[in-house]
Design a protein around this motif. Structure first.
Motif, short mmCIF file in Angstrom:
data_model
loop_
_atom_site.label_atom_id
_atom_site.label_comp_id
_atom_site.label_asym_id
_atom_site.label_seq_id
_atom_site.Cartn_x
_atom_site.Cartn_y
_atom_site.Cartn_z
N LEU A 28 0.71 -1.34 0.00
CA LEU A 28 0.00 -0.18 0.11
C LEU A 28 0.92 1.17 -0.08
O LEU A 28 0.45 2.07 -0.66
N GLY A 29 1.81 1.19 0.69
CA GLY A 29 2.83 2.41 0.88
C GLY A 29 3.83 2.32 2.19
O GLY A 29 3.88 1.42 2.49
N VAL A 30 4.27 3.83 2.26
CA VAL A 30 5.32 3.85 3.32
C VAL A 30 4.84 5.06 4.08
O VAL A 30 4.42 6.00 3.37
N LEU A 31 5.09 5.02 5.48
CA LEU A 31 4.87 6.29 6.11
C LEU A 31 6.09 6.40 7.06
O LEU A 31 6.74 5.48 7.42
N ASP A 32 6.36 7.57 7.73
CA ASP A 32 7.20 7.97 8.86
C ASP A 32 6.49 7.81 10.01
O ASP A 32 5.27 7.68 10.46
N PRO A 33 7.29 7.00 10.74
CA PRO A 33 6.72 6.39 12.09
C PRO A 33 6.36 7.65 13.10
O PRO A 33 5.52 7.39 13.95
N LYS A 34 6.90 8.70 12.74
CA LYS A 34 6.57 9.91 13.58
C LYS A 34 5.30 10.58 13.42
O LYS A 34 4.80 11.34 14.14
N HIS A 35 4.81 10.29 12.04
CA HIS A 35 3.72 11.04 11.59
C HIS A 35 2.68 9.70 11.17
O HIS A 35 2.51 9.56 9.89
N THR A 36 1.74 9.35 11.99
CA THR A 36 0.96 8.39 11.87
C THR A 36 -0.53 8.91 11.37
O THR A 36 -1.55 7.99 11.19
N ASP A 37 -0.69 10.25 11.03
CA ASP A 37 -1.96 10.42 10.51
C ASP A 37 -2.50 9.60 9.21
O ASP A 37 -3.46 9.37 8.85
N GLN A 38 -1.32 9.56 8.15
CA GLN A 38 -1.76 8.66 7.09
C GLN A 38 -2.20 7.31 7.49
O GLN A 38 -3.01 6.85 6.69
N LEU A 39 -1.75 6.75 8.68
CA LEU A 39 -2.31 5.42 8.86
C LEU A 39 -3.78 5.54 9.20
O LEU A 39 -4.67 4.68 9.02
N ARG A 40 -4.07 6.41 10.09
CA ARG A 40 -5.58 6.64 10.53
C ARG A 40 -6.32 6.88 9.30
O ARG A 40 -7.50 6.22 9.07
N ASP A 41 -5.89 7.62 8.12
CA ASP A 41 -6.63 7.87 6.96
C ASP A 41 -6.88 6.47 6.12
O ASP A 41 -8.02 6.28 5.66
N TRP A 42 -5.77 5.68 5.91
CA TRP A 42 -5.79 4.57 5.51
C TRP A 42 -6.69 3.74 6.13
O TRP A 42 -7.66 3.01 5.18
N ALA A 43 -6.67 3.60 7.46
CA ALA A 43 -7.47 2.90 8.24
C ALA A 43 -9.06 3.06 7.96
O ALA A 43 -9.76 2.35 7.64
N ASN A 44 -9.34 4.35 7.91
CA ASN A 44 -10.67 4.82 7.58
C ASN A 44 -11.14 4.61 6.21
O ASN A 44 -12.22 4.24 5.85
N ALA A 45 -10.37 5.07 5.12
CA ALA A 45 -10.70 4.81 3.69
C ALA A 45 -11.00 3.41 3.32
O ALA A 45 -11.82 3.20 2.52
N TYR A 46 -10.09 2.55 4.01
CA TYR A 46 -10.28 1.08 3.34
C TYR A 46 -11.27 0.23 4.66
O TYR A 46 -11.20 -0.78 4.36
N ASN A 47 -11.86 1.02 5.63
CA ASN A 47 -12.54 0.34 6.40
C ASN A 47 -11.79 -0.98 7.28
O ASN A 47 -12.26 -1.96 7.23
N ILE A 48 -10.52 -0.66 7.65
CA ILE A 48 -9.80 -1.67 8.48
C ILE A 48 -10.33 -1.98 9.72
O ILE A 48 -10.82 -1.11 10.54
N THR A 49 -10.53 -3.32 9.99
CA THR A 49 -10.73 -3.98 11.03
C THR A 49 -9.72 -4.42 12.13
O THR A 49 -9.85 -4.34 13.25
N ASP A 50 -8.57 -4.67 11.38
CA ASP A 50 -7.32 -5.33 12.10
C ASP A 50 -6.20 -4.98 11.53
O ASP A 50 -5.97 -4.60 10.30
N ILE A 51 -5.23 -4.84 12.44
CA ILE A 51 -3.79 -4.32 12.06
C ILE A 51 -2.90 -5.36 12.64
O ILE A 51 -2.93 -5.62 13.79
N VAL A 52 -2.02 -5.76 11.65
CA VAL A 52 -0.86 -6.80 11.98
C VAL A 52 0.36 -6.00 12.00
O VAL A 52 0.76 -5.73 10.90
N VAL A 53 0.84 -6.31 13.05
CA VAL A 53 2.30 -5.67 13.26
C VAL A 53 3.39 -6.69 13.23
O VAL A 53 3.39 -7.64 13.92
N GLY A 54 4.50 -6.51 12.49
CA GLY A 54 5.58 -7.35 12.51
C GLY A 54 6.43 -7.20 13.82
O GLY A 54 6.82 -6.14 14.06
N LEU A 55 6.76 -8.23 14.75
CA LEU A 55 7.45 -8.20 15.68
C LEU A 55 8.57 -9.04 15.58
O LEU A 55 8.43 -10.18 15.41
N PRO A 56 9.90 -8.40 15.63
CA PRO A 56 11.05 -9.12 15.39
C PRO A 56 11.57 -9.80 16.94
O PRO A 56 11.17 -9.17 17.99
N LYS A 57 11.83 -10.95 16.76
CA LYS A 57 12.51 -11.78 17.75
C LYS A 57 13.90 -12.41 17.43
O LYS A 57 13.98 -12.48 16.27
#
Length: 140
Positions: A28-57
């Motif tokens: 979908l794209g790339v965003l700056d981790p300090k500016h998460t407004d785009q993330l909120r916009d995408w979540a609203n625009a695409y009716n997102i129900t879940d977010i999956v975050v990669g967690l390193p171990k």
């Protein structure tokens, strides 16, 4: 249900989006981790129900400093989004993304641009495959 997959880094967050059936991930794209407004916009625009975050171990399955940083980032970001948050092991997702882009003969500058998105695709696709497989087993 639609999902977003995130490959969170200090400089960039790669973002992937699932199809409406929750089966296929695509960049979908790339965003700056300090500016998460785009993330909120995408979540609203695409009716997102879940977010999956990669967690390193590390190779022993233990958290790393990066793991703690990502968990803190998610904790700061969650209040702005009313969705379900999930962690998924991101083991080697960035390496796999680099390999795919190299195999496709993508030039170095372009690889930088797409690597984070492609890593997010691997994270999200792994989660979707697992969840869809779990549902099939329950029905069987």
């Amino acid at each position: 249900m639609r999902y977003l997959g995130l490959d969170v880094g200090h400089k960039r967050v790669g973002v992937a989006l699932s199809d409406a059936l929750g089966m296929i991930a695509q960049p979908l794209g790339v965003l700056d981790p300090k500016h998460t407004d785009q993330l909120r916009d995408w979540a609203n625009a695409y009716n997102i129900t879940d977010i999956v975050v990669g967690l390193p171990k590390n190779r022993f399955g233990q958290p790393t400093q990066q793991t703690e940083w990502i968990e803190a980032w998610v904790k700061k970001t969650t209040p702005m989004l009313t969705v379900n948050w999930h962690y998924w092991n991101e083991a080697y997702s960035t390496k796999a993304a680099e390999y795919v882009l190299l195999s496709a003969n993508v030039k170095r500058q372009k690889r930088k641009q797409f690597k984070d998105q492609q890593a997010a695709v691997f994270i999200l696709q792994g989660y979707l495959d697992y969840m869809n497989n779990q549902q099939k087993q329950v029905k069987a």
